[in-house]
Design an enzyme around this catalytic site. Structure first.
Site, PDB file in Angstrom:
ATOM      1  N   GLY A   1       0.831  -1.189   0.000  1.00 24.50           N
ATOM      2  CA  GLY A   1       0.000   0.000   0.000  1.00 24.50           C
ATOM      3  C   GLY A   1       0.862   1.234   0.000  1.00 24.50           C
ATOM      4  CG  MET A   2       2.157   5.317  -1.860  1.00 17.98           C
ATOM      5  SD  MET A   2       3.672   5.365  -0.850  1.00 17.98           S
ATOM      6  CE  MET A   2       3.651   7.090  -0.331  1.00 17.98           C
ATOM      7  CD  GLU A   3       2.739   6.444   3.175  1.00 16.75           C
ATOM      8  OE1 GLU A   3       2.667   5.360   2.570  1.00 16.75           O
ATOM      9  OE2 GLU A   3       3.795   6.892   3.649  1.00 16.75           O
TER      10      GLU A   3
ATOM     11  CG  HIS B   1       1.005   0.309   7.394  1.00 17.01           C
ATOM     12  ND1 HIS B   1       2.017   0.009   8.274  1.00 17.01           N
ATOM     13  CD2 HIS B   1       1.551   1.103   6.441  1.00 17.01           C
ATOM     14  CE1 HIS B   1       3.130   0.597   7.861  1.00 17.01           C
ATOM     15  NE2 HIS B   1       2.883   1.264   6.745  1.00 17.01           N
ATOM     16  CD  GLU B   2      -0.122   1.833   3.306  1.00 16.94           C
ATOM     17  OE1 GLU B   2       0.403   2.954   3.476  1.00 16.94           O
ATOM     18  OE2 GLU B   2       0.542   0.782   3.204  1.00 16.94           O
TER      19      GLU B   2
ATOM     20  CG  HIS C   1       1.704   6.045   6.568  1.00 16.94           C
ATOM     21  ND1 HIS C   1       2.896   6.377   7.187  1.00 16.94           N
ATOM     22  CD2 HIS C   1       1.912   4.841   5.974  1.00 16.94           C
ATOM     23  CE1 HIS C   1       3.784   5.405   6.962  1.00 16.94           C
ATOM     24  NE2 HIS C   1       3.212   4.453   6.232  1.00 16.94           N
TER      25      HIS C   1
ATOM     26  CD  GLU D   1       6.500   3.335   6.305  1.00 17.64           C
ATOM     27  OE1 GLU D   1       5.614   2.668   6.863  1.00 17.64           O
ATOM     28  OE2 GLU D   1       6.309   3.968   5.244  1.00 17.64           O
TER      29      GLU D   1
ATOM     30  CG  ASP E   1      13.758   1.462  -3.531  1.00 18.60           C
ATOM     31  OD1 ASP E   1      12.787   1.260  -2.784  1.00 18.60           O
ATOM     32  OD2 ASP E   1      14.072   0.716  -4.475  1.00 18.60           O
TER      33      ASP E   1
ATOM     34  CE1 TYR F   1       8.924  -0.294   6.025  1.00 20.78           C
ATOM     35  CE2 TYR F   1       6.584  -0.191   6.507  1.00 20.78           C
ATOM     36  CZ  TYR F   1       7.637   0.011   5.633  1.00 20.78           C
ATOM     37  OH  TYR F   1       7.401   0.518   4.392  1.00 20.78           O
TER      38      TYR F   1
HETATM   39  N1  BES Z   1       4.976   4.131   2.564  1.00 19.47           N
HETATM   40  C1  BES Z   1       5.053   2.719   2.484  1.00 19.47           C
HETATM   41  C2  BES Z   1       5.479   2.215   1.134  1.00 19.47           C
HETATM   42  C3  BES Z   1       6.797   2.759   0.646  1.00 19.47           C
HETATM   43  C4  BES Z   1       7.860   2.969   1.513  1.00 19.47           C
HETATM   44  C5  BES Z   1       6.969   3.059  -0.674  1.00 19.47           C
HETATM   45  C6  BES Z   1       9.054   3.476   1.040  1.00 19.47           C
HETATM   46  C7  BES Z   1       8.152   3.562  -1.139  1.00 19.47           C
HETATM   47  C8  BES Z   1       9.202   3.779  -0.280  1.00 19.47           C
HETATM   48  C9  BES Z   1       3.735   2.057   2.882  1.00 19.47           C
HETATM   49  O1  BES Z   1       3.072   2.721   3.904  1.00 19.47           O
HETATM   50  C10 BES Z   1       4.059   0.694   3.411  1.00 19.47           C
HETATM   51  O2  BES Z   1       4.772   0.615   4.363  1.00 19.47           O
HETATM   52  N2  BES Z   1       3.552  -0.357   2.789  1.00 19.47           N
HETATM   53  C11 BES Z   1       3.773  -1.720   3.195  1.00 19.47           C
HETATM   54  C12 BES Z   1       2.531  -2.308   3.790  1.00 19.47           C
HETATM   55  C13 BES Z   1       2.434  -2.320   5.262  1.00 19.47           C
HETATM   56  C14 BES Z   1       1.214  -3.092   5.712  1.00 19.47           C
HETATM   57  C15 BES Z   1       3.661  -2.767   5.978  1.00 19.47           C
HETATM   58  C16 BES Z   1       4.082  -2.541   1.974  1.00 19.47           C
HETATM   59  O3  BES Z   1       3.964  -2.002   0.869  1.00 19.47           O
HETATM   60  O4  BES Z   1       4.422  -3.698   2.096  1.00 19.47           O
HETATM   61 ZN    ZN Z   2       4.049   2.582   5.746  1.00 18.55          ZN
END
Ligand code: BES
Ligand code: ZN
Length: 598
Positions: free
Chosen positions: A265-267, A291-292, A295, A314, A370, A378
């Site tokens: 997901g992306m918030e 989670h999202e 955020h 996170e 990245d 997290y």
């Molecule tokens: N913001 C993140 C996704 C992200 C982080 C995209 C860094 C690009 C760079 C999002 O909130 C996230 O953490 N998604 C997780 C899901 C969550 C339930 C742990 C994922 O995509 O796995």
């Molecule tokens: Zn996140």
């Protein structure tokens, strides 16, 4: 004027100019896979004498640049692009005449833009229309908009998006419903946000309301399943408000993307982007929504000042996520998910080669953020907050967190500012409970501190009992009786904690009994395939391959490629699968998998 924190991932000269508002006018060209048009930047001048505006770009073609003073006439102005670096792209220099405080740039993105994915109709659920989506976090906004691409700068924006008439555009912003089929959509983001939260999607999309302020956007063929899966969204918003104060973004909607979406997901504000792989049919994976949504407080409201502070986004969000899950689905579920998080943390840490990436404070100098992405911010972050909650008590800690969000709303926060707040609000007021050394260890340790409060779960103890009885030679029916009522979390824990030395006969017995190879739950399938690779259980391979080609969510596929690549025959298989899957992957997933199979 508060100074913008120094950020090594951006070329922007924020000591001279700071963007406050953007005006976008962009056309999505599916024929040549470009987003093309103009961006107008409204700038606050911080150095009256400055004549050089530096913006971030990556693989953009700049067509022309103009400057203006306030709402005065546009004047053509000079610009040049520096040579690109692999980590950060090219700095764009725009000449700013004295007093000019607006710039307008005409540009087009490249077909391979890292922040965009252009899908053919065959790659969508409906199969009839193409699809486009953006993914700006961490530093990919610059591949579709020339701007100051750093989380320390916040902008409001207005946007016009032009699309083929049969498609619908949505943005993570207020949407002004225009006549459907007009091919032009207007959006407005009234709250100031960092560039990584700018988001757009275009496709065959429809909307269904879940409550007066929540709803789902999805392709028509996905809508019913999505709306059912996410029907508790309003309850989650209400639960979070009860804990941390009002939701400040107006609507909270979800957008279900095609399966190539590289993240879970992306918030994106007002409009979370979500993978369809969490639609399991039994709401077992909806903690992603928690989670999202979380955020909207930790991240979108209070934002990591720079990417090394990512754990503030996170770690806090993962802690909040579990509190929301506890409020809506109960403590047992939240604790199981927290325990799965602890397992993930250890597994993820083991894949990291740079020691500082295993801590909450990575060194990102010269690196694309990245590159350091892992479960550490997290889960180590969430465990840190859980520790503080345990030490000061839940009531006290809830008040503390709510005050953190209220006093830092719409601002960015550094790790140091959090430590100062922690000192002032808890450690100094209640001395002798948590020491400075403990706090430092949470931030700097490459492992979970010995004094952490690790969650426990009776359900998992039971699963482990069943597992050990079976491994000790007990009959599999024992397992069957217990497992009739297992939730997805119990299955994940069971499979993920089986020894990697199971024989093919044992794997076959499990598979015959429980149909794990055919699991429709993407997370159970994921841990099962990892076990199948480790035990060379070949009957799972064809289904696993189909999964790796269909799904582009990096967290689900990358570990499978990594596991395969550990042996030479497995590596050949990984390369063969990647050759098939490559074209369907998002640039981020493609890049990460390439590193592993090359
Ligand atoms: N913001 C993140 C996704 C992200 C982080 C995209 C860094 C690009 C760079 C999002 O909130 C996230 O953490 N998604 C997780 C899901 C969550 C339930 C742990 C994922 O995509 O796995
Ligand atoms: Zn996140």
């Amino acid at each position: 004027m508060t100074p913008i924190p120094a950020d090594s991932s951006s070329y922007a000269n924020v000591d001279a100019f700071v963007a406050t508002h953007l005006v976008l006018d962009l056309t999505a060209n599916f024929d040549n896979r470009t987003l093309a048009g103009t961006v107008e930047l409204h700038l606050q001048r911080r150095d009256p004498a400055a004549t050089d505006l530096v913006l971030d770009t990556r693989d953009l073609t700049i067509l022309n640049a103009e400057a203006a003073i306030g709402s005065g006439d546009w004047m053509a102005t000079a610009f040049r692009l520096d040579p690109p670096t692999p980590a950060f792209g090219s700095a764009l220099h725009v000449t700013m005449p004295p007093s000019a405080d607006r710039a307008r740039i005409a540009y087009t993105s490249s077909p391979g833009a890292r922040g965009l994915q252009w899908l053919t109709p065959a790659q969508t659920a409906g199969g009839m229309q193409p699809f486009l989506f953006t993914q700006a976090q961490a530093i990919q906004a610059r591949s579709f908009i020339p701007l100051q691409d750093l989380p320390g700068v916040r902008v409001t924006y207005d946007a016009t998006i032009r699309t083929p008439k049969e498609l619908v555009a949505v943005m993570a912003a207020e949407m002004t419903p225009g006549p459907p089929g007009s091919g032009a959509y207007a959006f407005k983001m009234p709250q100031p946000i960092p560039s990584y939260l700018i988001a757009l999607a275009v496709g065959d999309l429809t909307f269904k309301a879940l409550s007066s302020r929540t709803g789902v956007w999805a392709e028509p063929s996905t809508m019913d399943a999505a709306a059912r899966e996410f029907e508790d969204t309003e309850q989650m918003v209400a639960a979070t408000e009860a804990l941390y104060g009002p939701y400040r973004w107006g609507r909270y909607d979800l957008l279900v993307l095609p399966p190539s979406f590289p993240f879970g997901g992306m918030e994106n504000p007002r409009l979370t982007f979500a993978t369809p792989t969490v639609i399991a049919g039994d709401k077992s994976l909806v903690s992603l929504v928690a989670h999202e949504l979380a955020h909207s407080w930790s991240g979108n409201l209070v934002t990591n000042a720079t990417w090394p502070d990512f754990w503030l986004n996170e770690g806090f969000t993962t802690y909040l996520e579990r509190r929301i899950v506890e409020a809506v689905y109960g403590k047992a579920r939240a604790d199981m998910e927290a325990m799965i998080g602890v397992t993930d943390l250890a597994q993820s840490r083991a894949t990291l080669t740079l020691p500082r990436d295993r801590t909450l404070l990575p060194d990102l100098t010269g690196r694309d953020p990245d590159e350091a992405y892992s479960s550490v911010p997290y889960e180590q972050g969430a465990l840190f907050l859980r520790f503080l909650e345990d030490k000061y008590g839940r009531a006290e800690f809830d008040t503390f967190l709510r005050k953190w969000f209220d006093t830092h709303a719409f601002q960015s926060a550094t790790t140091d500012s959090f430590l100062a707040f922690l000192n002032a609000e808890l450690m100094d007021k209640k001395p002798g409970i948590v020491t400075g050394d403990q706090v430092r260890e949470w931030l700097r340790s490459e492992t979970v501190p010995a004094f952490a409060i690790i969650p426990t779960s009776d359900a998992f103890t039971n699963v482990e009992g069943e597992r050990d009885a079976w491994l000790g030679g007990g009959p599999i029916p024992t397992l069957e009786s217990a497992s009739k009522s297992w939730t997805a979390q119990e299955w994940i824990h069971f499979v993920d904690t089986l020894p990697r030395t199971l024989t093919p006969a044992q794997m076959r017995a499990l598979d015959r009994q429980f149909g794990l190879t055919r699991s429709g739950n993407s997370e159970i399938a994921h841990v099962w395939y990892r076990l199948a690779i480790a035990t060379h259980y070949e009957p799972a391979y064809a289904t696993m391959e189909a999964y790796m080609v269909r799904i582009g969510r990096r967290k689900l596929v990358l570990p499978l490629y990594r596991d395969l690549a550990a042996t030479s025959s497995g590596k050949a298989m990984a390369q063969r699968i990647f050759a098939k899957a490559r074209d369907g992957y998002h640039p981020l997933t493609r890049g990460s998998v390439e590193e592993v199979v090359k």
